[in-house]
Scaffold this motif. Structure first.
Motif, short mmCIF file in Angstrom:
data_model
loop_
_atom_site.label_atom_id
_atom_site.label_comp_id
_atom_site.label_asym_id
_atom_site.label_seq_id
_atom_site.Cartn_x
_atom_site.Cartn_y
_atom_site.Cartn_z
N PRO A 139 16.29 17.81 19.97
CA PRO A 139 16.33 19.28 20.03
C PRO A 139 17.62 19.84 19.43
N LYS A 140 17.55 21.05 18.96
CA LYS A 140 18.70 21.68 18.32
C LYS A 140 19.88 21.82 19.28
N GLU A 141 19.58 21.86 20.58
CA GLU A 141 20.66 21.97 21.57
C GLU A 141 21.62 20.79 21.51
N ALA A 142 21.14 19.63 21.07
CA ALA A 142 21.99 18.44 20.99
C ALA A 142 23.11 18.62 19.97
N LYS A 143 22.93 19.53 19.03
CA LYS A 143 23.94 19.73 17.98
C LYS A 143 24.93 20.83 18.34
N THR A 144 24.74 21.47 19.50
CA THR A 144 25.65 22.54 19.91
C THR A 144 26.23 22.34 21.31
N VAL A 145 25.66 21.42 22.09
CA VAL A 145 26.12 21.23 23.47
C VAL A 145 27.59 20.82 23.47
N PRO A 146 28.40 21.39 24.38
CA PRO A 146 29.81 20.97 24.49
C PRO A 146 29.91 19.47 24.72
N MET A 147 30.87 18.84 24.04
CA MET A 147 30.85 17.37 24.01
C MET A 147 32.26 16.79 24.00
N VAL A 148 32.44 15.69 24.74
CA VAL A 148 33.68 14.93 24.77
C VAL A 148 33.35 13.48 24.49
N VAL A 149 34.19 12.82 23.68
CA VAL A 149 34.00 11.40 23.36
C VAL A 149 35.17 10.61 23.91
N LEU A 150 34.88 9.54 24.65
CA LEU A 150 35.91 8.67 25.23
C LEU A 150 36.12 7.44 24.35
N ILE A 151 37.36 7.14 23.97
CA ILE A 151 37.68 5.94 23.21
C ILE A 151 38.91 5.26 23.81
N ASN A 152 39.10 3.98 23.47
CA ASN A 152 40.31 3.26 23.87
C ASN A 152 40.67 2.24 22.81
N ALA A 153 41.62 1.37 23.12
CA ALA A 153 42.13 0.41 22.12
C ALA A 153 41.10 -0.62 21.72
N ALA A 154 40.03 -0.79 22.50
CA ALA A 154 38.97 -1.74 22.16
C ALA A 154 37.77 -1.06 21.51
N SER A 155 37.89 0.21 21.19
CA SER A 155 36.85 0.91 20.43
C SER A 155 37.11 0.63 18.95
N ALA A 156 36.16 -0.01 18.28
CA ALA A 156 36.43 -0.47 16.92
C ALA A 156 35.24 -0.22 16.00
N SER A 157 35.53 -0.22 14.70
CA SER A 157 34.53 -0.26 13.66
C SER A 157 33.54 0.90 13.77
N ALA A 158 32.27 0.64 14.11
CA ALA A 158 31.27 1.70 14.20
C ALA A 158 31.68 2.78 15.19
N SER A 159 32.35 2.39 16.26
CA SER A 159 32.84 3.37 17.24
C SER A 159 33.82 4.34 16.59
N ILE A 182 38.98 12.04 23.47
CA ILE A 182 40.01 11.81 24.48
C ILE A 182 40.09 10.32 24.81
N GLY A 183 41.19 9.92 25.40
CA GLY A 183 41.42 8.52 25.76
C GLY A 183 42.67 7.99 25.09
N GLN A 184 42.53 6.86 24.38
CA GLN A 184 43.67 6.24 23.73
C GLN A 184 43.32 5.81 22.31
N GLN A 185 44.34 5.61 21.50
CA GLN A 185 44.13 5.28 20.10
C GLN A 185 43.23 4.05 19.94
N SER A 186 42.30 4.13 18.99
CA SER A 186 41.31 3.07 18.82
C SER A 186 41.89 1.87 18.06
N PHE A 187 41.06 0.87 17.84
CA PHE A 187 41.49 -0.44 17.33
C PHE A 187 42.01 -0.39 15.89
N GLY A 188 41.33 0.33 15.01
CA GLY A 188 41.78 0.43 13.63
C GLY A 188 41.11 -0.54 12.67
N LYS A 189 39.83 -0.86 12.90
CA LYS A 189 39.10 -1.75 12.00
C LYS A 189 38.35 -0.88 10.99
#
Length: 491
Positions: free
Chosen positions: A302-322, A338-345
């Motif tokens: 639904p179109k609402e998915a493209k406008t709903v308020p959104m937060v993404v959580l990441i950390n140092a083990a979030s890599a590549s596709a993340s 929000i969270g911490q700097q990601s892995f960097g792959k």
């Protein structure tokens, strides 16, 4: 990261964002480019001298077969380039070609090689490794009494694999723990559910993606459709913590559920024409090879998915596709990261089959880093990672004492001098900050549970309420000030 223990996907002979370019075209272009370059005769002569010496004098004649020596030479040549390039022997090559669509045998670890041993990038949710307490940043020093540092990544992974219900012993080094940790884990057939959803209060939904697999985007889309029917799609937390990556088209599909059609998700740049292209939010870039447009669930969101308020959580083990997903949503200003700097792959690997001497079907190959990927705004993530819009610690008392090893810490990682200097400066600052706060937080939680501090702050940010980062300096306990306060809150 090189993930030999990750789920292997049907018709995709590449792991962790490896793009499958046409080998013949790539080889032809490379041959044409190198045709003018003279052969390095001096270096070739030196190689043959070493080869002859090994054949003649090495103590164990059984290990000096021509095929074995040449395969060792190929493996050494590729492993010296970067942490993700590798020679694929017959077994590894077959595993790349034969997918199991999110089901595989083993412990449930995403790993790469480190100078000290095997580095755990992330334990996969609901697997033997995760249940045993293995953490991102752990260094596997021994596997069944064999030192990991003396073996290649492929050899270590082969040791960790085995029949389900068999036991394996791991010796692990962990930051903040003085003595090595011993784990005995029972292997199992692991079925990874890459997308999980939980409805929170006030119309906010929590969706966690633990890996990017063939059906990740469709599963996410089905959740969003269901939430909209319940009138529950009013706020969304997308959790990519400890997500080590996976399929590129799955990442493009996930972004496509949240932003409009034909927007750039990621671009790749390399030395050849085929290595340079952009991936957009369109079916041709996210549908699986054998998937028909009629089964495209992303298009039904639904179109609402493209406008709903959104937060993404990441950390140092979030890599590549993340990092592709979080970087795209950040550049398009679609979500708060929000969270911490990601892995960097931020590199792309291409699998090239090697032509056999008998002219038959290829049974071995090489996985070669052929390009870097860039966010829609042209940012390179390689050895940098995604910087969150709001930095939130693991707990209200600060971060856990983890290794926080990222791509830039890996030997031979792909880098430019400018990137290297900038990242080394940041790493030094982070190390100093960790030393200043060496005490371990007492709070322990699993991602998405009621004690998840970062999720709690994400919900507050979505609702516009005051939140705390976990980095606030708290007053010292003294006679004049016997009580600690919660520190400053932010809005």
């Amino acid at each position: 990261m090189t993930i030999f223990s990750s789920p292997l996907r049907k018709k995709v002979i590449a792991a962790s964002l490896a793009l499958c370019f046409t080998p013949a075209l790539l080889a032809a272009e490379t041959t044409a480019q190198n045709a003018k370059a003279p052969l390095p005769l001096q270096e070739i002569r030196q190689f043959t001298d070493v080869y002859a010496a090994v054949k003649a004098f090495y103590v164990d004649e059984k290990q000096t077969g021509d095929r074995q020596l040449l395969e060792n030479a190929l493996a050494g040549m590729l492993s010296g380039l970067d942490p993700h390039s590798a020679y694929l022997d017959k077994e590894a090559f077959e595993e790349m070609k034969e997918g199991t669509e999110g089901e595989f045998g083993g412990l449930g670890l995403e790993v790469t090689m480190d100078a000290s041993g095997v580095l755990v990038i992330a334990p996969i949710d609901d697997t033997p490794a995760a249940r045993a307490g293995i953490r991102a940043g752990d260094i596997i020093v021994k596997i069944d009494e064999q030192a990991t540092r003396a073996m290649t990544l492929s050899e270590n992974v082969k040791l960790m694999r085995g029949k389900p219900k068999t036991k394996i012993r791991l010796v692990i080094a962990r930051k903040g723990v003085d003595k090595p940790l011993n784990f005995t884990i029972t292997r199992d057939i692991i079925k990874v559910q890459s997308v999980k959803m939980k409805e929170l209060k006030d119309g906010i939904a929590y969706i966690r993606i633990s890996q990017f697999q063939e059906h990740t985007a469709d599963d996410l889309a089905k959740y969003l459709i269901d939430l909209n029917k319940k009138n529950h799609l009013k706020g969304l937390v997308l959790d990519l913590r400890n997500d080590p990556g996976g399929l590129l088209n799955a990442a493009v599909g996930v972004v496509s559920t949240f932003i409009d059609k034909d927007k750039v998700v990621v671009s790749t740049k390399g030395r050849t024409a085929e290595a340079n292209r952009s991936f957009l939010t369109r079916p041709s870039d996210y549908l699986n090879f054998d998937q028909s447009p009629s089964s495209d669930w992303v298009a039904k969101v639904p179109k609402e998915a493209k406008t709903v308020p959104m937060v993404v959580l990441i950390n140092a083990a979030s890599a590549s596709a993340s990092e592709i997903v979080s970087g795209a949503l950040q550049d398009h200003k679609r979500a708060k990261i929000i969270g911490q700097q990601s892995f960097g792959k931020g590199s792309v690997q291409t699998v090239l089959p090697l032509r056999p001497l008998d002219g038959g079907e290829a049974t071995t190959g090489i996985k070669l880093t052929t390009s870097r990927y860039y966010t829609p705004n042209g940012r390179s993530i390689q050895a940098k990672g995604i910087t969150p819009d709001i930095e939130i610690a693991d707990t209200a008392e600060g971060n856990y004492a983890t290794f926080n090893i990222r791509e830039a810490d890996l030997a031979h990682h792909l880098k430019s001098e400018e990137e290297k200097k900038a990242f080394q400066k940041k790493q030094k600052e982070e190390s100093e900050k960790q030393l200043d706060d060496a005490k371990q937080p007492e709070l322990r939680y699993f991602f998405g549970d009621d004690k998840d501090f970062q999720l709690q702050q994400a919900v507050k940010i979505l609702k516009g309420e005051k939140y705390i980062t976990g980095f606030e300096k708290k007053p010292e306990v003294t006679k004049e000030n016997p009580k600690k306060t919660e520190g400053q809150t932010k809005k």
